[in-house]
Enzyme design. Structure first.
Site, PDB file in Angstrom:
ATOM      1  N   GLY A  62      -0.233 -10.549   5.766  1.00 45.46           N
ATOM      2  CA  GLY A  62       0.027  -9.209   5.656  1.00 45.46           C
ATOM      3  C   GLY A  62      -0.550  -8.539   4.373  1.00 45.46           C
ATOM      4  O   GLY A  62      -0.644  -9.107   3.250  1.00 45.46           O
ATOM      5  N   GLN A  98      -0.071  -1.758  -1.474  1.00 49.42           N
ATOM      6  CA  GLN A  98      -0.589  -2.874  -2.354  1.00 49.42           C
ATOM      7  C   GLN A  98      -2.203  -2.767  -2.602  1.00 49.42           C
ATOM      8  O   GLN A  98      -2.866  -3.473  -3.403  1.00 49.42           O
ATOM      9  CB  GLN A  98      -0.504  -4.254  -1.401  1.00 49.42           C
ATOM     10  N   CYS A 112       3.952 -13.225  -1.988  1.00 51.43           N
ATOM     11  CA  CYS A 112       3.215 -11.686  -1.869  1.00 51.43           C
ATOM     12  C   CYS A 112       2.060 -11.795  -2.760  1.00 51.43           C
ATOM     13  O   CYS A 112       2.097 -12.343  -3.692  1.00 51.43           O
ATOM     14  CB  CYS A 112       4.325 -10.877  -2.371  1.00 51.43           C
ATOM     15  N   LEU A 113       1.196 -11.244  -2.003  1.00 55.41           N
ATOM     16  CA  LEU A 113      -0.217 -10.987  -2.759  1.00 55.41           C
ATOM     17  C   LEU A 113      -0.051 -10.224  -4.002  1.00 55.41           C
ATOM     18  O   LEU A 113      -0.875 -10.326  -4.889  1.00 55.41           O
ATOM     19  CB  LEU A 113      -1.244 -10.440  -1.711  1.00 55.41           C
ATOM     20  N   HIS A 156       8.413  -8.112   6.142  1.00 56.19           N
ATOM     21  CA  HIS A 156       8.068  -7.951   4.826  1.00 56.19           C
ATOM     22  C   HIS A 156       7.004  -6.781   4.504  1.00 56.19           C
ATOM     23  O   HIS A 156       7.345  -5.917   3.476  1.00 56.19           O
ATOM     24  CB  HIS A 156       7.384  -9.351   4.540  1.00 56.19           C
ATOM     25  N   GLU A 157       6.090  -6.573   5.429  1.00 54.89           N
ATOM     26  CA  GLU A 157       5.139  -5.534   5.236  1.00 54.89           C
ATOM     27  C   GLU A 157       5.915  -4.105   5.423  1.00 54.89           C
ATOM     28  O   GLU A 157       5.734  -3.202   4.422  1.00 54.89           O
ATOM     29  CB  GLU A 157       4.026  -5.510   6.121  1.00 54.89           C
ATOM     30  N   HIS A 192       7.522  -3.262   2.237  1.00 60.28           N
ATOM     31  CA  HIS A 192       6.601  -2.679   1.185  1.00 60.28           C
ATOM     32  C   HIS A 192       6.344  -1.249   1.524  1.00 60.28           C
ATOM     33  O   HIS A 192       6.555  -0.421   0.506  1.00 60.28           O
ATOM     34  CB  HIS A 192       5.271  -3.220   1.465  1.00 60.28           C
TER      35      HIS A 192
END
Length: 162
Positions: free
Chosen positions: A46, A51, A90-91, A132-133, A136
């Site tokens: 995701g 991000q 997480c990226l 999760h997204e 964000h």
């Protein structure tokens, strides 16, 4: 398509609430395409617009189980049920993993790249990734929800048991 640079914590944009998308045009389609490409290149499941430095309510999810990529524009959670505890990373936080408790099932309402509204229900890992997204987009980071940080060995045990 282009690979976009991923914003790393502690960049301020990651903790800011994103604004709604009001224009559904080629620029949005290009951003969605680039976000998907960036997510795949980074081996993620995701990616949210903040991000990649864009403060808009846009996210993509692709858990790689043969389903289509999920593009969420202006998404909102409208219903949840159950509970699940599982590992998340997480990226924007390379090398950090932790156990996070989230609802097992989620129902969302969002728009696609053309502005059409749709509803989607998801369970288990897909529900986790979607939530999760969406977090964000509201400036909520998974690190604020970690109940236990995981070592690489503990993370590998999770992956073996899946």
């Amino acid at each position: 398509m282009a690979i976009l640079p991923i914003v790393m914590f502690p960049d301020k944009i990651l903790k800011q609430k994103c604004s709604k998308v009001t224009t559904f045009d080629r620029n949005l389609a290009k951003l969605l395409n680039n976000m998907h490409e960036t997510m795949l290149e980074a081996d993620g499941v995701g990616l949210a617009a903040p991000q990649v430095g864009v403060k808009k309510q846009i996210a993509v999810v692709d858990i790689g189980e043969g389903g289509d990529i999920i593009e969420m524009v202006n998404p909102e959670v409208i219903e949840t049920s159950g509970s699940q505890t599982g590992p998340e990373g997480c990226l924007s936080f390379p090398g950090i993993f932790g156990e996070v408790i989230r609802p097992y099932r989620v129902k969302i309402r969002a728009q696609d790249r053309r502005g059409q509204t749709y509803e989607l229900e998801a369970e288990d890992f897909l529900a986790r990734a979607i939530q999760h997204e969406i977090d964000h987009l509201n400036g909520v980071l998974f690190t604020s929800k970690i109940t236990k940080y995981l070592t690489e060995e503990e993370l590998e045990r999770y992956e073996v048991n899946d």
